[in-house]
Design a protein around this motif. Structure first.
Motif, short mmCIF file in Angstrom:
data_model
loop_
_atom_site.label_atom_id
_atom_site.label_comp_id
_atom_site.label_asym_id
_atom_site.label_seq_id
_atom_site.Cartn_x
_atom_site.Cartn_y
_atom_site.Cartn_z
N VAL A 296 0.84 -1.10 -0.04
CA VAL A 296 0.00 0.01 -0.03
C VAL A 296 0.98 1.27 0.11
N SER A 297 0.58 2.18 -0.81
CA SER A 297 1.60 3.54 -0.82
C SER A 297 0.44 4.59 -1.04
N ILE A 298 0.89 5.71 -0.47
CA ILE A 298 0.31 6.98 -0.53
C ILE A 298 1.46 7.89 -1.03
N ASP A 299 1.72 7.86 -2.27
CA ASP A 299 2.92 8.42 -3.00
C ASP A 299 2.94 9.87 -2.87
N THR A 300 1.76 10.77 -3.05
CA THR A 300 1.85 12.24 -2.93
C THR A 300 2.54 12.79 -1.48
N LEU A 301 2.34 12.30 -0.68
CA LEU A 301 2.82 12.71 0.78
C LEU A 301 4.02 11.99 1.15
N SER A 302 4.85 11.24 0.11
CA SER A 302 5.76 10.40 0.71
C SER A 302 6.98 10.82 -0.16
N GLU A 303 6.87 11.59 -0.99
CA GLU A 303 8.09 12.27 -1.99
C GLU A 303 8.97 13.07 -1.14
N THR A 304 8.57 13.87 -0.05
CA THR A 304 9.50 14.78 0.42
C THR A 304 9.87 14.35 1.82
N LEU A 305 10.66 15.52 2.38
CA LEU A 305 11.15 15.00 3.77
C LEU A 305 11.85 13.60 3.77
N CYS A 306 11.27 12.75 4.70
CA CYS A 306 12.20 11.63 5.03
C CYS A 306 11.88 10.62 3.97
N GLY A 307 10.76 10.82 3.11
CA GLY A 307 10.49 9.78 1.93
C GLY A 307 11.71 9.98 0.94
N ARG B 11 14.64 8.07 2.35
CA ARG B 11 14.18 6.66 2.55
C ARG B 11 13.06 6.43 1.70
N PRO B 12 13.43 6.29 0.28
CA PRO B 12 11.95 6.05 -0.47
C PRO B 12 11.27 4.82 -0.29
N ILE B 13 11.56 3.83 0.22
CA ILE B 13 10.65 2.89 0.46
C ILE B 13 9.90 2.65 1.67
N HIS B 14 10.22 3.76 2.75
CA HIS B 14 9.97 3.61 3.93
C HIS B 14 8.59 3.72 4.11
N PHE B 15 7.87 4.62 3.63
CA PHE B 15 6.45 4.91 3.78
C PHE B 15 5.60 3.86 3.34
N LYS B 16 6.04 3.33 2.16
CA LYS B 16 5.22 2.18 1.58
C LYS B 16 5.27 1.03 2.46
N GLY B 17 6.36 0.94 3.28
CA GLY B 17 6.25 -0.20 4.17
C GLY B 17 5.28 0.31 5.32
N GLU C 41 3.21 12.55 17.23
CA GLU C 41 3.33 13.82 16.23
C GLU C 41 4.97 13.82 15.97
N LYS C 42 5.86 13.19 16.80
CA LYS C 42 7.31 13.25 16.39
C LYS C 42 7.36 12.75 14.92
N ASP C 43 6.77 11.69 14.48
CA ASP C 43 6.66 11.04 13.39
C ASP C 43 5.45 11.94 12.30
N ALA C 44 5.71 13.06 12.34
CA ALA C 44 4.55 13.99 11.55
C ALA C 44 4.05 13.74 10.34
N GLN C 45 5.24 13.42 9.46
CA GLN C 45 5.08 12.90 8.01
C GLN C 45 4.18 11.71 7.98
N GLN C 46 4.78 10.73 8.61
CA GLN C 46 3.82 9.34 9.10
C GLN C 46 2.52 9.56 9.23
N LEU C 47 2.21 10.76 10.32
CA LEU C 47 0.93 10.68 10.74
C LEU C 47 0.06 11.34 9.61
N ALA C 48 0.56 12.43 8.99
CA ALA C 48 -0.03 13.01 7.87
C ALA C 48 -0.79 11.85 6.64
N ILE C 49 0.58 10.85 6.60
CA ILE C 49 0.18 10.07 5.58
C ILE C 49 -0.80 9.14 6.07
N ILE C 50 -0.84 8.52 7.23
CA ILE C 50 -1.85 7.57 7.72
C ILE C 50 -3.11 8.23 7.68
#
Length: 279
Positions: free
Chosen positions: A106-117, A120-126, A147-156
């Motif tokens: 499962v991948s939410i690509d649009t929010l996963s391309e910046t910051l940690c994404g 770590r290009p496969i991180h948020f897909k995992g 909220e420390k993992d703010a990008q993860q929270l937004a993606i979820i």
């Protein structure tokens, strides 16, 4: 408190609780629990009849040169903490039980391309894949993320909306050490000198909060933050960015709800920190 190791036994118990009309909260973790995780479990305990904590080091969110094998683990310690906080069940599956097809993601690509994404290009897909699996297995009413993992929270949150999960996502504030360092399982990698050096992240956050204002240029906020980190010899910046809080895309001005986030290497250890600012 129960401990389950398989999807089957976990689902069996969850179905029983559902039949009894109980609400279920889920705290997904990769184990080696600290006070940040504890704050999520406490909030979950306050809001639900049943508290489920997953304890699973998810292999699909680690890249080839990342710290999967070295990632800290202490299940006995995790169990004692969960029990002391009133958790009802720990789900601690094996990778073999969680993953059957290595190509099912499962991948939410649009929010996963910046910051940690970007680093770590496969991180948020995992992350999205394992969280989706946990949502299907546990079927929670609410799920809790830091909220420390703010990008993860937004993606979820976007994944839950896009895929029509009937689950409330609850974000919980960053928990810090007394000296300001954000709690992280990876803090255990730091030696004494590195631990002291890592304080440059929280100092940068403090400075960013002091200088930001409505309409501020990104450079006005980011440059003083970068200067603090760059002054620390053991620190190496991965990124320090201001992004739109919803899209995770870089912006030039603080003229909307924003996230100011950073990833910094202290020696070989990659740490993250952030703060949010609303107009």
């Amino acid at each position: 408190m129960q401990v389950t190791k398989t999807v089957e036994e976990t689902r069996k118990q969850i179905k029983q609780w559902k039949k009894e009309g109980k609400t279920i909260g889920l705290v997904p973790t990769m184990g080696f629990l600290h006070e940040g995780h504890a704050s999520l479990i406490r909030k979950c305990r306050e809001q639900n009849d049943i508290v489920v904590v997953s304890d699973f080091v998810n292999p699909t969110q680690f890249g080839p040169n990342e710290d999967l094998e070295a990632y800290p683990r202490d299940f006995e310690r995790d169990s004692k903490l969960c029990e002391s906080l009133g958790a009802d069940l720990i789900f601690a599956p094996s990778p073999e039980d969680m993953y059957h097809d290595p190509h099912a993601f499962v991948s939410i690509d649009t929010l996963s391309e910046t910051l940690c994404g970007k680093t770590r290009p496969i991180h948020f897909k995992g992350v999205c894949t394992v969280v989706t699996k946990l949502f299907h297995i546990v079927a929670p009413d609410r799920a809790y993320f830091g909220e420390k993992d703010a990008q993860q929270l937004a993606i979820i949150r976007k994944m839950v909306k896009d895929l029509n999960f009937d689950i409330e996502i609850v974000g919980c504030p960053i928990v810090r050490e007394e000296d300001g360092l954000a709690k992280s399982s990876r803090n255990t990698y730091l030696n004494d000198k590195e631990r002291q050096a890592a304080l440059c992240l929280s100092r940068a956050v403090k400075t960013g909060k002091e200088v930001i204002y409505i309409g501020a240029d990104a450079k006005e906020v980011l440059n003083p933050m970068k200067a603090i980190i760059e002054a620390e010899p053991l620190a190496r910046i991965d990124y320090v960015m201001m992004v739109d809080a919803l899209t995770m895309q870089p912006i030039e001005k603080a003229d909307r709800d924003v996230l100011v986030a950073m990833a910094v290497y202290i020696g070989k250890t990659r740490l993250i920190d952030n703060f949010s600012y609303g107009v």
